[in-house]
Scaffold this motif. Structure first.
Motif, PDB file in Angstrom:
ATOM      1  N   GLY A  22       0.919  -1.224   0.201  1.00  0.00           N
ATOM      2  CA  GLY A  22      -0.015   0.070   0.088  1.00  0.00           C
ATOM      3  C   GLY A  22       0.954   1.263   0.010  1.00  0.00           C
ATOM      4  O   GLY A  22       2.096   1.160   0.192  1.00  0.00           O
ATOM      5  N   PRO A  23       0.343   2.315   0.019  1.00  0.00           N
ATOM      6  CA  PRO A  23       0.937   3.821  -0.084  1.00  0.00           C
ATOM      7  C   PRO A  23       1.775   3.724   1.116  1.00  0.00           C
ATOM      8  O   PRO A  23       1.366   3.594   2.309  1.00  0.00           O
ATOM      9  CB  PRO A  23      -0.099   4.689   0.135  1.00  0.00           C
ATOM     10  N   GLY A  24       3.111   4.094   0.935  1.00  0.00           N
ATOM     11  CA  GLY A  24       3.996   4.382   2.009  1.00  0.00           C
ATOM     12  C   GLY A  24       4.682   3.088   2.591  1.00  0.00           C
ATOM     13  O   GLY A  24       5.432   2.980   3.750  1.00  0.00           O
ATOM     14  N   GLU A  25       4.197   1.743   2.105  1.00  0.00           N
ATOM     15  CA  GLU A  25       4.857   0.603   2.310  1.00  0.00           C
ATOM     16  C   GLU A  25       5.992   0.074   1.821  1.00  0.00           C
ATOM     17  O   GLU A  25       5.989   0.607   0.357  1.00  0.00           O
ATOM     18  CB  GLU A  25       3.880  -0.543   2.316  1.00  0.00           C
ATOM     19  N   GLY A  26       6.878  -0.331   2.217  1.00  0.00           N
ATOM     20  CA  GLY A  26       8.231  -0.793   1.557  1.00  0.00           C
ATOM     21  C   GLY A  26       7.793  -1.925   0.497  1.00  0.00           C
ATOM     22  O   GLY A  26       6.917  -2.907   0.520  1.00  0.00           O
ATOM     23  N   VAL A  27       8.554  -2.049  -0.639  1.00  0.00           N
ATOM     24  CA  VAL A  27       8.609  -3.305  -1.581  1.00  0.00           C
ATOM     25  C   VAL A  27       9.953  -3.703  -1.664  1.00  0.00           C
ATOM     26  O   VAL A  27      10.962  -3.185  -1.910  1.00  0.00           O
ATOM     27  CB  VAL A  27       8.428  -2.627  -2.876  1.00  0.00           C
ATOM     28  N   VAL A  28      10.240  -5.021  -1.625  1.00  0.00           N
ATOM     29  CA  VAL A  28      11.318  -5.724  -1.440  1.00  0.00           C
ATOM     30  C   VAL A  28      11.794  -6.094  -2.905  1.00  0.00           C
ATOM     31  O   VAL A  28      11.131  -6.641  -3.569  1.00  0.00           O
ATOM     32  CB  VAL A  28      11.500  -6.975  -0.341  1.00  0.00           C
ATOM     33  N   THR A  29      13.069  -5.732  -2.933  1.00  0.00           N
ATOM     34  CA  THR A  29      13.501  -5.942  -4.345  1.00  0.00           C
ATOM     35  C   THR A  29      15.013  -6.476  -4.404  1.00  0.00           C
ATOM     36  O   THR A  29      15.502  -6.512  -3.338  1.00  0.00           O
ATOM     37  CB  THR A  29      13.472  -4.660  -5.434  1.00  0.00           C
ATOM     38  N   THR A  30      15.564  -7.126  -5.348  1.00  0.00           N
ATOM     39  CA  THR A  30      16.984  -7.588  -5.044  1.00  0.00           C
ATOM     40  C   THR A  30      17.994  -6.371  -4.657  1.00  0.00           C
ATOM     41  O   THR A  30      19.088  -6.762  -4.197  1.00  0.00           O
ATOM     42  CB  THR A  30      17.444  -8.306  -6.256  1.00  0.00           C
ATOM     43  N   ALA A  31      17.641  -5.196  -4.982  1.00  0.00           N
ATOM     44  CA  ALA A  31      18.367  -4.159  -4.758  1.00  0.00           C
ATOM     45  C   ALA A  31      18.496  -3.850  -3.202  1.00  0.00           C
ATOM     46  O   ALA A  31      19.607  -3.365  -2.603  1.00  0.00           O
ATOM     47  CB  ALA A  31      17.990  -2.895  -5.623  1.00  0.00           C
ATOM     48  N   ASN A  32      17.030  -3.818  -2.620  1.00  0.00           N
ATOM     49  CA  ASN A  32      17.144  -3.523  -1.263  1.00  0.00           C
ATOM     50  C   ASN A  32      17.025  -4.744  -0.180  1.00  0.00           C
ATOM     51  O   ASN A  32      16.686  -4.583   1.027  1.00  0.00           O
ATOM     52  CB  ASN A  32      15.950  -2.413  -0.890  1.00  0.00           C
ATOM     53  N   MET A  33      16.994  -5.941  -0.866  1.00  0.00           N
ATOM     54  CA  MET A  33      16.805  -7.217   0.237  1.00  0.00           C
ATOM     55  C   MET A  33      17.948  -7.230   1.313  1.00  0.00           C
ATOM     56  O   MET A  33      17.669  -7.321   2.483  1.00  0.00           O
ATOM     57  CB  MET A  33      17.203  -8.207  -0.780  1.00  0.00           C
ATOM     58  N   VAL A  34      19.239  -6.943   0.980  1.00  0.00           N
ATOM     59  CA  VAL A  34      20.245  -6.903   2.086  1.00  0.00           C
ATOM     60  C   VAL A  34      20.728  -5.252   1.908  1.00  0.00           C
ATOM     61  O   VAL A  34      20.813  -4.744   0.954  1.00  0.00           O
ATOM     62  CB  VAL A  34      21.355  -7.721   1.605  1.00  0.00           C
ATOM     63  N   GLY A  35      20.847  -4.686   3.207  1.00  0.00           N
ATOM     64  CA  GLY A  35      21.014  -3.315   3.386  1.00  0.00           C
ATOM     65  C   GLY A  35      21.118  -2.861   4.959  1.00  0.00           C
ATOM     66  O   GLY A  35      21.642  -3.586   5.730  1.00  0.00           O
ATOM     67  N   THR A  36      20.346  -1.985   4.860  1.00  0.00           N
ATOM     68  CA  THR A  36      20.083  -1.566   6.424  1.00  0.00           C
ATOM     69  C   THR A  36      18.677  -1.637   6.851  1.00  0.00           C
ATOM     70  O   THR A  36      17.883  -0.954   6.171  1.00  0.00           O
ATOM     71  CB  THR A  36      20.735   0.043   6.595  1.00  0.00           C
ATOM     72  N   VAL A  37      18.384  -2.242   8.113  1.00  0.00           N
ATOM     73  CA  VAL A  37      16.984  -2.720   8.376  1.00  0.00           C
ATOM     74  C   VAL A  37      16.725  -1.481   9.197  1.00  0.00           C
ATOM     75  O   VAL A  37      17.676  -0.541   9.897  1.00  0.00           O
ATOM     76  CB  VAL A  37      17.055  -3.635   9.038  1.00  0.00           C
ATOM     77  N   ALA A  38      15.457  -1.007   9.451  1.00  0.00           N
ATOM     78  CA  ALA A  38      14.796   0.068  10.263  1.00  0.00           C
ATOM     79  C   ALA A  38      13.598  -0.251  11.079  1.00  0.00           C
ATOM     80  O   ALA A  38      13.178  -1.345  10.587  1.00  0.00           O
ATOM     81  CB  ALA A  38      14.617   1.232   9.543  1.00  0.00           C
ATOM     82  N   ASN A  39      13.480   0.219  12.123  1.00  0.00           N
ATOM     83  CA  ASN A  39      12.356   0.103  13.015  1.00  0.00           C
ATOM     84  C   ASN A  39      11.523   1.548  13.093  1.00  0.00           C
ATOM     85  O   ASN A  39      12.458   2.397  14.095  1.00  0.00           O
ATOM     86  CB  ASN A  39      12.550  -0.614  14.039  1.00  0.00           C
TER      87      ASN A  39
END
Length: 306
Positions: free
Chosen positions: A184-201
């Motif tokens: 939905g609007p404002g929700e993240g989409v997982v791609t191969t580009a951002n699968m591994v990186g910096t997680v956040a809460n």
């Protein structure tokens, strides 16, 4: 009617091509077979023949009264005219394709499927730059989607159905559906580009699912669901005292699990004497409780980072 007159009539009516429509004055040098649809208040040789078709044959004008339904074209043009019983009407202008009830191409449209196409493929292409296909719904609770069917039974659907979140659903029978993706609007989409990186809460668009790192204090893996795993290999304990392992990544609190594995052939026991969100104290003993041994250990800590 003589035979020659009948032939002239056929020449006039078969694939009728007019030199003009509505003309009232005869041309001075007409070509043989030239035809005109005479207008009102005609003069000269056409006087008294208003509304008739005049055809020049063998140095004379021959006149026919058009019937309703006669079809003609004007020389040099592509428009089609139909005689309605009183005058010539432009047929192409009378075909209004706006607000038609339905269009069926190689099949019949209906009240729901007002545009129906039966063909091996349907092509929509650009007109010089881009091309956009719009599927619009009236309100949030309505549906705007693409439905894929097998023998008229739904098997996959994607779009915004019942809300404004984009989803993809699949079905084995057309009635029971499994939602395999929803964003939905404002929700993240997982791609191969951002699968591994910096997680956040809290997680947001572009944040990763996995985060990992390593250094002199060991390695860690953080998951977007809050799970944190830290480990170090060959950590050296201290004889007669606690050795402190500074964690490579802090936990949310001291409530996490630590596992120690003794390395080497000398029997020993390793215990956790204290732990905080950022460190662990390890003490080692031999099998009779003497703390003078200092074996190397492998350490794993599992808990939550939020």
């Amino acid at each position: 009617m003589t035979h020659n007159e009948a032939l002239r009539l056929l020449d006039t009516l078969v694939q009728l091509t007019l030199a003009s429509i509505g003309t009232t004055t005869p041309p001075s040098t007409p070509a043989n077979g030239e035809a005109h649809a005479i207008g009102a208040s005609a003069s000269g040789d056409w006087a008294g023949h208003d509304g008739e078709v005049a055809t020049w044959f063998d140095a004379a004008w021959y006149f026919q009264t058009p019937k309703s339904g006669w079809i003609a074209t004007v020389a040099g043009g592509t428009d089609i005219y139909i005689h309605d019983g009183s005058d010539w009407a432009l047929a192409t202008a009378s075909v209004d394709l706006d607000n038609v009830a339905g269009v069926g191409i190689n099949m019949t449209s209906d009240g729901t499927n007002r545009l129906a196409v039966q063909s091996p493929a349907t092509l929509l292409t650009h007109e010089g730059s881009g091309h956009q296909l719009k599927i619009n719904k009236a309100g949030v609770s309505d549906t705007a989607s693409l439905l894929f069917q097998t023998n008229w039974s739904g098997r996959a659907e994607m779009g915004i159905a019942g809300n404004d979140s984009f989803s993809i659903k699949v079905s084995g029978d057309g009635s029971s559906w499994d939602e395999v993706l929803k964003v939905g609007p404002g929700e993240g989409v997982v791609t191969t580009a951002n699968m591994v990186g910096t997680v956040a809460n809290p997680a947001g668009p572009g944040d990763a699912v996995f985060e990992s790192g390593s250094g002199t204090n060991g390695s860690f893996t953080k998951l977007a669901d809050g799970t944190l795993t830290c480990w170090i290999s060959g950590f050296q304990t201290a004889s007669g005292a606690a050795a402190t392992w500074t964690l490579p990544e802090p936990f949310a609190s001291a409530s996490f699990t630590v596992t120690a594995s003794i390395l080497g052939s000398t029997p020993a026991v390793a215990t956790i004497s204290a732990q905080s969100a950022t460190s662990v104290d390890i003490e080692s003993f031999d099998l009779i409780g003497d703390d003078t041994v200092a074996p190397d250990v492998n350490l794993i800590a599992i808990g939550r980072w939020f």
